[in-house]
Each structure stands twice: as structure tokens, then as C-alpha cells.
Enzyme design. Structure first.
Site, mmCIF file in Angstrom:
data_model
loop_
_atom_site.group_PDB
_atom_site.id
_atom_site.type_symbol
_atom_site.label_atom_id
_atom_site.label_comp_id
_atom_site.label_asym_id
_atom_site.label_seq_id
_atom_site.Cartn_x
_atom_site.Cartn_y
_atom_site.Cartn_z
ATOM 1 N N CYS A 247 0.111 5.532 0.682
ATOM 2 C CA CYS A 247 -0.875 6.514 1.137
ATOM 3 C C CYS A 247 -0.242 7.888 0.983
ATOM 4 C CB CYS A 247 -1.259 6.258 2.589
ATOM 5 S SG CYS A 247 -2.488 7.425 3.226
ATOM 6 N N ARG B 200 0.825 -1.207 0.000
ATOM 7 C CA ARG B 200 0.000 0.000 0.000
ATOM 8 C C ARG B 200 0.855 1.251 0.000
ATOM 9 N NH1 ARG B 200 -3.926 1.634 4.993
ATOM 10 N NH2 ARG B 200 -2.014 2.477 5.859
#
Length: 129
Positions: free
Chosen positions: A107, A105
Site C-alpha cells: 500500500c 499486499r
């Protein structure tokens, strides 16, 4: 050799806001476009980052299902936040909705998102045979 791909569309998630698809299935993966907190039935944006994040996951779940995939099959996500101070709130919902899956991930905080939403999430997942 040309890559065979399939455009994914479901009425259970908002239509694309421009000339792109909700998702594309290619080579055993589904590539989901960024999803925002728009209710597909009303076309309205949810109020607040918590409600928007919940709606984002509802939308992504519908797209993954239409792609013959699921959150358990997600291998990569990108989370875009209007304000990085919302990270903890979004992360708590993210952890619950991903159900123990731990995809790669990124962000990032961004200056602005479509429809002036507070959060947008895109993902890539494997598809079931």
C-alpha cells in the site's frame, strides 16, 4: 516457447483508460490492471474514498469473475492511495471484500491517480481450471 495469454474484457467494469487491458490471463494467473472507482454504467467517479473503494471492489470482482477467478484466489494486491490518512477506511472495506483471504499486499501513497481518484487497486490471482 511463447507464453499463451488471453486478454480479459467485461462490460461490468470500466474500460481501460489507455492502451492496456482490464486483465490478462497467463500461465494460470490473472493479472488485473489497476481499478478505480468509476461506475461502468454511468462512467462517473464515486464521491469520497469509501464509495470509491466499494466501486473498485465491484469492478475488480467483475474482472475476476470474467477471468474465471475470485477474491478467494487473489495472491497479491497493490493499493494506491492519494492520502495515506485514508488507510483505515480503505483497509476496513478491503478486509470485508476479501472475505478472509490474506494475499500479499503493498500500500503506497501517490501524488496523483488517473481521473484524480482517491484509491486504485490492482491484483494478481490464480484462475480456476
Amino acid at each position: 516457447m511463447a507464453t499463451v495469454h488471453k486478454i480479459v474484457h467485461t462490460e461490468n467494469a470500466p474500460a481501460a483508460l489507455g492502451p492496456y487491458s482490464q486483465a490478462v490471463v497467463a500461465n494460470g494467473f490473472v493479472f488485473c490492471s489497476g481499478s478505480v472507482g468509476v461506475n461502468p454504467k454511468t462512467g462517473l467517479v464515486s464521491a469520497g474514498v469509501e464509495a470509491q473503494t466499494e466501486q473498485v471492489f465491484a469492478n475488480l470482482g467483475a474482472i475476476l469473475q470474467a477471468s474465471n477467478s475470485s477474491f478467494a484466489q487473489v495472491v497479491k494486491t497493490t493499493v494506491f492511495l492519494k492520502d495515506l490518512n485514508d488507510f483505515a477506511t480503505v483497509n476496513k472495506i478491503y478486509a470485508t471484500k476479501m472475505g478472509g483471504a490474506l494475499p500479499a499486499r503493498a500500500c503506497v501513497e501517490v501524488a496523483r491517480l488517473p481521473l484524480d481518484v482517491l484509491v486504485e487497486i490492482e491484483c494478481t490471482a490464480t484462475v480456476s481450471a
